[in-house]
Design an enzyme around this catalytic site. Structure first.
Site, mmCIF file in Angstrom:
data_model
loop_
_atom_site.group_PDB
_atom_site.id
_atom_site.type_symbol
_atom_site.label_atom_id
_atom_site.label_comp_id
_atom_site.label_asym_id
_atom_site.label_seq_id
_atom_site.Cartn_x
_atom_site.Cartn_y
_atom_site.Cartn_z
ATOM 1 N NE ARG A 1 0.777 7.580 -7.702
ATOM 2 C CZ ARG A 1 0.448 6.416 -7.203
ATOM 3 N NH1 ARG A 1 0.077 5.436 -7.988
ATOM 4 N NH2 ARG A 1 0.456 6.216 -5.890
ATOM 5 C CG PHE A 55 1.064 0.289 5.886
ATOM 6 C CD1 PHE A 55 1.463 1.118 4.851
ATOM 7 C CD2 PHE A 55 1.618 -0.981 5.976
ATOM 8 C CE1 PHE A 55 2.409 0.684 3.917
ATOM 9 C CE2 PHE A 55 2.552 -1.431 5.045
ATOM 10 C CZ PHE A 55 2.954 -0.596 4.028
ATOM 11 C CE LYS A 56 7.195 -1.194 6.648
ATOM 12 N NZ LYS A 56 7.817 -2.163 5.697
ATOM 13 C CB ALA A 100 -0.362 -16.333 2.437
ATOM 14 C CB CYS A 135 0.144 -6.185 -0.678
ATOM 15 S SG CYS A 135 0.404 -5.080 -2.071
#
Ligand code: NAD
Ligand code: UGA
EC number: 1.1.1.22
Length: 462
Positions: A39, A338-339, A225, A276
């Site tokens: 990385r 995921f997006k 949330a 997340c």
């Protein structure tokens, strides 16, 4: 004034966040360290298209600051030793073992960082929690630092990160707010001010909010949330729309115009993903349960229950529409991330939809503009549903959408990449088996136009 910052963890948060701090504060030396040599090598790569994180605008920020006052290294001890302020930005995944398995946050990486800081630090340090942590983690970090350290003073601050992937640089340049929590003692307030001064180099002071540590830690879990809950709420409505003739896009617009509700985060989808939302809500549920707050825990758990249902129901709909069998049929997946605008696939809905369809013996053909074959196979293998050979046999990865769709029975849109809207859909239709189905898991395509071409089009919530 702070002149030397270290950040432990060169991931999706540590890398971009520190790159922006370095770019905006040329007078501060910023060193980002990680145990992962590959990385760090990638962060140091001369070809900026090979940075380990893809984010629009990130390459330009790194190009400006790297080598000037931004450094990436695996020498964690040296960076800790030299820094006055140390950000901890390591991963805090859901525990996969022991007490709290599948719910609680695994804090082993955080504890390792605290012990390493304690061991190395020979001068006073401000330690900043950048990772998302359960409320009251700061007291555990303080305990470790004070009991295993060399007698120097530590101040712990909570400074959660609210950036979203795909827009990380925009979000970091102009955050809705920066949140800093610290001790209410004079020393705590002084440490808060030192971090406020760093951000004040580019953030309007009116947008820098200071609180006590616990409010700051809990605000991060609360924000995620609430955001995830909006997606699950509109997704719940999408199923009702499908039964009643209502259109979820129209419902979203109608309710979003109410200024108390607001228009953002009301896009129905195949389900939220990302590293997340799920982990942080599970963590919140676990914390609530650990205090005996069962109603609070149950309330938030429903957000996850609804999201799992939405992913599963998308796969089921594909199977039932294709005459109750997809065995041996080619289903083209447009998108795996995921997006849009990210190469991150963690918890992407695509993984779970693919898994369900593989159980039905479908052949899946994937194209994603930023995600390659090894990541896709890794994501499926990680589920442990079947052998690596079976996943390899069931999923083919293409570097071009037209080839992925060629001879397919159906297309499923899993990510809202803008380029999907610009395709020559007549050409794709001509190359597919008939009837040609499209399942638009993001409601991004023009259904009416596609139906005119001849497609059978199904969006979410319509
Ligand atoms: P990540 O997995 O991309 O990066 C974490 C990095 O920390 C890894 O490269 C790992 O090698 C390194 N690391 C772990 N332990 C280490 C140690 N002891 N010493 C040195 N390096 C170590 O994770 P991420 O997505 O950057 O998330 C980090 C934290 O930020 C998490 O708590 C997450 O919840 C939170 N967060 C993430 C996002 C996001 O968009 N990804 C946004 C806001 C907050
Ligand atoms: C989210 C939050 O937006 C950030 O504020 C937070 O810092 C971050 O989590 C984190 O803590 O990791 P992120 O997961 O990167 O950011 O991306 P989002 O834009 O929030 O999208 C999450 C998921 O929800 C995606 O799969 C997205 O497609 C989905 N989504 C989002 C919807 O399905 N509908 C919407 O209206 C919005």
């Amino acid at each position: 004034m702070i002149k030397n910052i270290c950040c432990i963890g060169a991931g999706y948060v540590g890398g971009p966040t520190m790159a922006v701090i370095a770019q905006k504060c040329p007078h501060i030396k910023v060193t980002v360290v990680d145990l992962n040599q590959d990385r760090i090598n990638a962060w140091n790569h001369s070809d900026l298209s090979l940075l380990p994180v893809y984010e629009p605008g990130l390459d330009a920020v790194v190009a400006e600051a790297r080598g000037r006052n931004l450094f990436f290294s695996t020498d964690v001890d040296k960076a800790i030793d030299e820094a006055e302020m140390i950000f901890i930005s390591v991963n805090t995944p859901t525990k996969t073992y022991g007490v709290g398995k599948g719910m609680a946050a695994d804090l082993k990486y955080i504890e390792l960082c605290a012990r390493q800081i304690a061991r190395i630090a020979k001068t006073d340090k401000i330690v900043v929690e950048k990772s998302t942590l359960p409320v009251r983690t700061a007291s555990a970090i303080k305990d470790i630092l004070d009991n295993t350290g060399n007698g120097v003073n530590f101040q712990i601050l909570s400074n959660p990160e609210f950036l979203a992937e795909g827009t990380a640089i925009e979000d970091l340049f102009a955050p809705d707010r920066v949140l800093i929590g610290g001790d209410t003692t004079p020393e705590g307030q002084k440490a808060i001010q030192q971090l406020v001064d760093v951000y004040a180099n580019w953030v309007n002071p009116a947008n820098i909010l200071t609180t006590n540590v616990w409010s700051s830690e809990l605000s991060k879990l609360t924000a995620n949330a609430f955001l995830a809950q909006r997606v699950s709420s509109i997704n719940a409505m999408s199923e009702l729309c499908e039964k009643t003739g209502a259109n979820v896009n129209e419902v979203s617009k109608a309710i979003g115009l109410d200024s108390r509700i607001g228009p953002k985060f009301l896009k129905a989808s195949v389900g939220f993903g990302g590293s997340c939302f799920q982990k942080d809500i599970l963590n919140l549920v676990y914390i609530a349960k650990s205090y005996g707050l069962n109603e609070v825990a149950d309330y938030w758990e429903q957000v996850i229950v609804m999201n799992d249902h939405q992913k599963r129901r998308f796969a089921k709909k594909i199977v039932s529409t294709l005459y109750n069998t997809v065995s041996g049929k080619k289903i083209a997946f447009l998108g795996w991330a995921f997006k849009k605008d990210t190469n991150d696939t963690r918890e992407s809905a695509a993984i779970y939809v693919a898994d369900d369809l593989l159980n039905e013996q479908a052949n899946i053909a994937v194209f994603d503009p930023k995600v390659g074959e090894s990541q896709i196979q890794f994501d499926l293998n990680y589920l442990n549903t079947r052998t690596e050979e079976e996943n390899k046999k069931g999923v083919q990865v293409f570097d071009n959408a037209y080839n992925a769709c060629n001879n397919a029975h159906a297309i499923a849109v899993l990510t809202e990449w803008d380029e999907f809207k610009t395709y020559d859909w007549q050409k794709i239709y001509d190359s597919m088996l008939k009837p040609a189905f499209i399942f638009d898991g993001r409601n991004i395509l023009n259904g009416e136009e596609l139906e005119k071409i001849g497609f059978v089009y199904q969006g979410i919530g319509k």
